[in-house]
Design an enzyme around this catalytic site. Sequence first.
Site, PDB file in Angstrom:
ATOM      1  N   GLU A 413       0.823  -1.217   0.000  1.00 44.94           N
ATOM      2  CA  GLU A 413       0.000   0.000   0.000  1.00 44.94           C
ATOM      3  C   GLU A 413       0.855   1.264   0.000  1.00 44.94           C
ATOM      4  OE1 GLU A 413      -3.033   0.239  -0.559  1.00 44.94           O
ATOM      5  OE2 GLU A 413      -4.107  -1.527   0.161  1.00 44.94           O
ATOM      6  N   GLU A 489      -3.994 -10.568  -0.280  1.00 45.76           N
ATOM      7  CA  GLU A 489      -4.839 -10.480   0.920  1.00 45.76           C
ATOM      8  C   GLU A 489      -6.257 -10.800   0.473  1.00 45.76           C
ATOM      9  OE1 GLU A 489      -4.521  -6.688   3.040  1.00 45.76           O
ATOM     10  OE2 GLU A 489      -2.365  -6.643   2.677  1.00 45.76           O
TER      11      GLU A 489
HETATM   12  C1  IPT Z   1      -5.132  -3.774   3.562  1.00 46.42           C
HETATM   13  C2  IPT Z   1      -3.754  -3.636   4.121  1.00 46.42           C
HETATM   14  O1  IPT Z   1      -2.796  -4.016   3.184  1.00 46.42           O
HETATM   15  C3  IPT Z   1      -3.552  -4.445   5.362  1.00 46.42           C
HETATM   16  O2  IPT Z   1      -2.367  -4.007   5.969  1.00 46.42           O
HETATM   17  C4  IPT Z   1      -4.717  -4.300   6.285  1.00 46.42           C
HETATM   18  O3  IPT Z   1      -4.827  -2.972   6.668  1.00 46.42           O
HETATM   19  C5  IPT Z   1      -5.951  -4.700   5.579  1.00 46.42           C
HETATM   20  O4  IPT Z   1      -6.151  -3.891   4.481  1.00 46.42           O
HETATM   21  C6  IPT Z   1      -7.177  -4.548   6.428  1.00 46.42           C
HETATM   22  O5  IPT Z   1      -7.058  -5.105   7.691  1.00 46.42           O
HETATM   23  S1  IPT Z   1      -5.405  -2.290   2.674  1.00 46.42           S
HETATM   24  C7  IPT Z   1      -7.100  -2.040   2.404  1.00 46.42           C
HETATM   25  C8  IPT Z   1      -7.256  -0.668   1.814  1.00 46.42           C
HETATM   26  C9  IPT Z   1      -7.693  -3.015   1.494  1.00 46.42           C
END
Ligand code: IPT
Length: 962
Positions: A413, A489
């Site tokens: 990010e 993710e």
């Molecule tokens: C995404 C992040 O990469 C991760 O660090 C964490 O914050 C997650 O979200 C949520 O828990 S970023 C998000 C804008 C999709």
Amino acid sequence: MHQPPDTRYVEDRSPGSGRLTPRAAFRSDAPGIPLDGEWRFRAAAGLGDLTAGFDDPGFDDGAWDTLPVPSCWQLQGVGSPAYTNVTYPFPVDPPRVPEENPTGEYRREFTLPDDWPAGRGVLRFDGVDSCFAVWLNGVRLGDGKGSRVPTEFDATEALRPGRNVLAVRVHQWSAGSYLEDQDMWWLSGIFRPVRLLSRPEGCVEDFFVHADYDHTTGVGTLSVETSAPARLSVPELGLVDADPAGPHTFAGVEPWNAEQPRLYEGELTAAGERIPLRIGFRRIVVEDGLLKANGRPLLLRGVNRHEWDPETGRTLSYETMLRDVLLMKRHNINAVRTSHYPPSSDFLDLCDAYGLWVVDECDLETHGFELVGWRGNPSDDARWRDALLDRMRRVVERDKNHPSILMWSLGNESGTGENLVAMAEWARTRDASRPVHYEGEWDSGYVDVYSRMYADHAETELIGRGEEPPTRDPALDAHRRGLPFILCEYAHAMGNGPGGLSEYQRLFETYPRLQGGFVWEWIDHGIARRTADGRVFHAYGGDFGEPVHDGNFVADGLVFPDRTPSPGLVEYKKVIEPVSIGFGADGRSVTVRNGHDFRDTAYLRFRWRAEDDGEIVAEGVLDVPVLPSGDRVSLPVPALPPVKDAERALTVVAELAADEPWAEAGHEIAWGQTVLAPAAREPVPERLLPTVAGRGGRLALGPAAFDAHSGRLLAVGGVDVGGLRLDLWRAPTDNDRLGDRIADRWRAAGLHRLTTRTLGVESTAEGLTVRTRTAPAGADHAVNATYRWRSDGRSLWLDVVAVPEGKWPCPLPRIGLGLSLPGRLDTVDWYGLGPGEAYRDSTAAARLGRHRRTVDALQTPYVRPQENGNRRAVRRALLTGAGGGGLEIVGLPSYDLTVRRWTSAELDAARHTTDLVPGDRLHVNLDVAHHGIGTASCGPGPLPQHALGAGPVALRLVLRAL
Ligand code: IPT
């Protein structure tokens, strides 16, 4: 007089000064002095409050406190932790940071032994958050930033025989903080070990192991680049005292992969030093649009792992790291993304040894710039180039010799920009053997895999088919279409959930381009705290008075802060099981498919058992031929005794046939279950009793008593029943509250404040019929319910039909009955799905059987309390207690069950687990259905098929007092 110290380095974009060139982390037998332990410590409020002469070896620190090294000072009672996800907790004004810049002044002495060898002395810091300067015996060695990458200084000139004094000043905020905006607690200090290393004359400072494997020939090729002359031995391969550069080839080596992490022990010898090596032969490529290891495409069953311990923050013991690795292996996880920084090197050693693919991520996140339109983002500002490149170098150089590392990740990010391009180019040039990953650039111009986060199922499927819309930059479209896809993710494991895992896995297993993903995330970062009366709870954002924070968004892991697996982890284990066991539609055959990337099934033993209404009637070992990876076999179901009026389930499990380093023989890897004979039971008896008027405005029907006016059930036999009524409310989950915020719509629709009015009570010769209307104040939507009660004298039949009326503005949280029972009924035995919690889109891990839990053990302690503990498809439940007696509740065919010592309203109001205080009643929900769970807290809500629309439902139960 002392000059005021020069602290310009704090707000300087430079990664540091006086530091040594980054190099591999390794152990050797050259002497070293661990500098961990209690240091003298003073907490300064800011740069205007520094101790004059602090670096002077003669300075008297006798009155100072002490602080352990390594540790995060906020977790040692100095200052407070603070949590933000995206927002910088200071004005975005790079590279400036607040004047209020908590600074730790650390001092310690150590003794250089008389036999300390000639050569250089190197002072190594494995992790200091966020910026620091170092003095040895009054000599300033340098300063550094980059919290989670190592920093080394040359200590040779400053070292003295005997007593040495080390002084380190650590600043919470620095220009480097702009590069470290990861979604986690802001914590500071020397949080990883510190060591003084002897570097003997002529030693090897750095080396790069290249251990390639050619799957077409089975030949391993070994070549070790060394920074100084050395000799290489790998006795197992017959290599003794050889030239490290080789290349040495070995026919028939066993390759390394995460399923069979074969390591060859070796040794590098150089002047004054022996360096043990652990060599894993493997080849990673992106080829034909697929990410392959040793010629085979990978399916990543991954998790994102932050380093976390609820007592010590980002300082982890070796045992804790080992626990993570063992838990992951035992839950079928095969890959880790080290979100969002390189972990302790010990963790990577464990991944090499136990077998986990690692996406090693650079310590970089500039997410907070998104909130200011990415203006001034360091990723695209040449003035930050050195700092970003430096971080990338320090990860790659430190970790390059770990066979477990599959890819390098540029960070998380951080928007897009030229500095990221430069990092990718540098990494590829330095290490051509590993692909480069970065999610933040959707055009994927400078990466080797197409990576995204939280894409919903539909979009993921489109990408799997190669039918995604073109990239913003058409020139890059062809490149991206040729790339494999991963979800770096997905399935945000915040609170109850994630829901929808099975559906993702089905896509991954259907489309070769979809090579799996990494659940967000491994562990809840709750901080252990105690109430005044000593009960432990886990604190989250806002609990330390932070003016800006993101609440419990920091608690979104598959394991609780104390590392107890959550139901989400149990579900994930089932969904990603590497062997699938299915059954023919006719129930006559069982199919076993080996979904491993590499391993055959010889290490597994297959057992089967048949249960009638949960009672084992036959069991045995299933003779499954050894299946190579990707193969399947269909076998006849074992011969079974005839079924007598019972529901028969056949379960086949695959378990370890022998001990593995990470689990004992018998550990379950996979299972499948089918129902062979569904039971038809408990028809309504022919002889039914009439309802009769009892004393005190009561009605009696068999064992049951009702209130004559409202028609409410009051008791069944000796068990008094409270408040039985139609109910729709659940304490919103994190996934209900966040994202598309369906819980706001539920509240707007008044579902948390429903009232029920009796429309009619009708006693008949065949029982009692009660009609109710349930609705919130101020609205004209309602649910009308008809309760038809019947009894043969012993049992009580209830048929409920509920029909929504009016225009329903939203899907329902749940629909079913709520009632209360005496609190002494503290144990539940049930036959249905279990043993764990399950919801309609998180139900893969629940299996049909007989289960027993105390009421307390039925609760799932989510860090922020919310709906939990539902048991699905319960055919019958028995609530009993120590005093004898109890209540049996039979479902025809079944119902969803929760039993709690508090109401949904109390659960909804609680903010921490310790807010929940058991009352003297049990609150029981008997549900027809729940709305799905989904992962809307970050990602998609429940899939349409898991939504609970307002529509007519029916529920049939039988109640019996014991
Ligand atoms: C995404 C992040 O990469 C991760 O660090 C964490 O914050 C997650 O979200 C949520 O828990 S970023 C998000 C804008 C999709």
